[in-house]
Design a protein around this motif. Structure first.
Motif, PDB file in Angstrom:
ATOM      1  N   LYS A  59       0.835  -1.062  -0.044  1.00 34.00           N
ATOM      2  CA  LYS A  59       0.050   0.241  -0.048  1.00 34.00           C
ATOM      3  C   LYS A  59       0.844   1.409  -0.036  1.00 34.00           C
ATOM      4  N   ASP A 115      -2.482  10.269   3.463  1.00 36.42           N
ATOM      5  CA  ASP A 115      -3.894  10.121   3.705  1.00 36.42           C
ATOM      6  C   ASP A 115      -4.565  10.852   4.583  1.00 36.42           C
ATOM      7  N   ASP A 125       1.667   6.379   5.280  1.00 30.40           N
ATOM      8  CA  ASP A 125       0.768   5.645   4.984  1.00 30.40           C
ATOM      9  C   ASP A 125       1.122   4.860   3.684  1.00 30.40           C
ATOM     10  N   GLU A 178      -9.368   3.780   2.297  1.00 37.38           N
ATOM     11  CA  GLU A 178      -8.864   4.143   0.750  1.00 37.38           C
ATOM     12  C   GLU A 178      -7.659   2.874   0.564  1.00 37.38           C
ATOM     13  N   THR A 197      -0.378  -0.415   5.909  1.00 43.29           N
ATOM     14  CA  THR A 197      -0.833   0.313   7.014  1.00 43.29           C
ATOM     15  C   THR A 197      -2.458   0.694   7.204  1.00 43.29           C
TER      16      THR A 197
HETATM   17 ZN    ZN Z   1      -4.585   4.902   4.867  1.00 41.32          ZN
END
Ligand code: ZN
Ligand code: BES
Ligand code: MN
Length: 506
Positions: A275, A280, A298, A359, A385
């Motif tokens: 990710k 974020d 993030d 997300e 995360t």
């Molecule tokens: Zn996030």
């Protein structure tokens, strides 16, 4: 930092600092209880170690240190300017992590002063082979030397830098194995430090395009193949998940692929998926402002993938390893995705967006599907995360471990234990899979607070088909506010050592 090994007597080599890790001594302050090798060295150092022990100031409890200045007076032939005693705790209870920390302590203490050349004497440790011990020390030295000073001028306060560490391990026979393990330790820790650098970089300086160029830089330096997909390419491939999350930012999303090819065509393929949300904010479902700055981290899953791929290449592992990163910035704006949207991903599956702050899973939906269909891997491990819920469950003590394949789960768990990066199995049940079903789309991106880490994992599973898959939720382990000898405040680079251990043992 250069790390070398030697089987000679450390007292014969010039050093600014000699680190001597010692297990716990009795209460009596009895210098006679010191290991014979240490007593022998102490005689050449003018007896400062015996004095420190006799005074009761140093007992060898875990993490304790004492900095001594050898007596260079008459009769002494010392080439050692400083001695650092480092406590390892009770004999028989010394772990790799203790040794790692002793390496970190040595390098940190050396850096605080003017020591550039460090010698590290490796004791015999019950229950640990010399190569394993050397590897842990090498990791600790490189991790302990990590700093993040790119964004400030330290002027005269610029701390010293350790240039070389020599690990002294007695036993000529084992030296080749010790040397090899030392190299592995250094490469893993350098990969971890790279991940820390990426994780610590502020959001304004690390948009998805920069994450991609950093991946490309690593690829060029190590011989990995690198492919970066921009928005036009993401559109062609109908990656509606990544495009939706990245839609609110002028700094557009990317899909980044790093590939290490094995010489053997029949080698197993393992995909590492990260990710990479470079910041974020929560998007339209915006987060509270307190602590929001932490969301620059993030992309720590992506950072671990880049760091791991660097190490995979440098170790020339006999496996086909592919890193896939979904990179996007989650911001609110007139072009941002919104609650209530239905997003069509590259797999054809649709997502009902109930909260734009969930997300990571939307980005990973496309990244996982791409990894699976493009590379047909034997296994797929994602790092993200992903949820505050996982942080609530496990804190910083362990990463959350979920998956669809018991064998792979156990492989990852064991690798984490061995590498000193714990991953703790959490449930992924039919109830959780049912909970993410949507009434108007195939899945919804949140099922509410209950079992938040498990329902997030269940959402991801919908995009993994029948590929053996494991998900590591590193929300609690990806960064820290408490410094330890091997870790400053900020990004931890968690995942790199675990992934490499898994691949080394494959
Ligand atoms: Zn996030
Ligand atoms: N990046 C966060 C998760 C996170 C929170 C990581 C705190 C580290 C520390 C993630 O994108 C997120 O916002 N998750 C939400 C999901 C919720 C809206 C279903 C969460 O955990 O609150
Ligand atoms: Mn979020």
């Amino acid at each position: 930092m250069q790390i070398t090994t030697s089987s000679h007597d450390p007292c014969d080599t010039r050093a600014d600092l000699l680190a001597l890790p010692l297990t716990q001594l009795g209460d009596e302050g009895d210098a006679g209880a010191l290991p014979p090798a240490v007593r022998r060295m102490d005689r050449r150092l003018g007896g400062v170690i015996a004095a420190a022990v006799a005074s009761g100031d140093f007992r060898g409890s875990a993490g304790q240190t004492a900095l001594l200045y050898p007596d260079g007076g008459q009769g002494s032939d010392t080439k050692i300017r400083r001695v650092l005693l480092v406590g390892l705790g009770k004999d028989g209870k010394v772990t790799g992590e203790r040794l790692r920390r002793s390496g970190g302590s040595a390098v940190r203490r050396a850096g605080r002063g003017k020591s550039q050349r460090v010698s590290f004497w490796l004791p015999r440790i019950k229950g640990l082979s010399a190569p394993d011990a050397a590897r842990a020390v090498a990791e600790g030295c490189v991790l302990g030397g990590y700093r993040f000073d790119d964004y400030r001028d330290l002027g005269d306060a610029e701390p010293g830098r350790v240039r070389t560490v020599t690990i002294f391990s007695s036993g000529e026979k084992q030296l080749a194995a010790v040397r090899k393990a030392t190299k592995i330790g250094r490469i893993l820790a350098e990969g971890q430090n790279l991940a820390r650098d990426l994780s610590n970089a502020p959001g304004n300086d690390l948009p998805p395009s920069k994450l991609a160029s950093e991946a490309r830089r690593v690829a060029r330096a190590t011989g990995l193949a690198c492919q970066v997909m921009d928005v036009a390419e993401l559109r062609r491939r109908k990656m509606g998940g990544i495009l939706a999350v990245g839609g609110g930012s002028t700094r557009t999303p990317r899909l980044i692929v790093l590939e290490h090819k094995a010489r053997r065509k029949s080698a197993p393929t393992v995909c590492l998926v990260g990710k990479g949300v470079t910041f974020d904010s929560g998007g339209i479902s915006i987060k509270p402002s307190a602590g929001m700055e932490e969301m620059k981290h993030d992309m720590s899953g992506a950072a671990a993938v880049v760091g791991a791929m660097q190490a995979v290449a440098e170790l020339a592992l006999p496996l086909h390893v592919v890193g896939v990163i979904g990179a996007a910035e989650n911001l609110p704006s007139g072009s941002a995705y919104r609650p209530g949207d239905v997003v069509r991903t590259s797999s054809g599956k649709t997502i009902e967006v109930l909260n734009t702050d969930a997300e990571g899973r939307v980005v990973l939906a496309d990244a996982l599907h791409y990894a699976r269909t493009r590379f047909s891997p034997d296994a797929m491990v994602d790092l993200a995360t992903l949820t505050g819920a996982c942080m609530v469950a496990l804190g910083e003590a362990a990463s959350g471990l979920f998956g669809s394949d018991e064998e792979l789960i156990e492989r990852v768990r064991a690798a984490g234990d061995k590498a000193g990066e714990r991953a703790w199995p959490l449930p992924l049940l039919d109830e959780h899979r049912r909970a993410v079903k949507s009434t108007i789309a195939d899945v919804k991106n949140t099922a509410g607070r209950d079992a938040g880490a498990s329902t997030a994992a269940a959402f991801l599973q919908a995009f993994t088909g029948d590929t053996p898959w494991v998900h590591l939720d590193i929300a609690g382990t990806g960064w820290t506010s408490a410094a330890t000898p091997c870790q400053i405040k900020g990004g931890t680079g968690v995942g790199v050592r675990l992934l490499l251990q898994m691949l080394l043992d494959w």
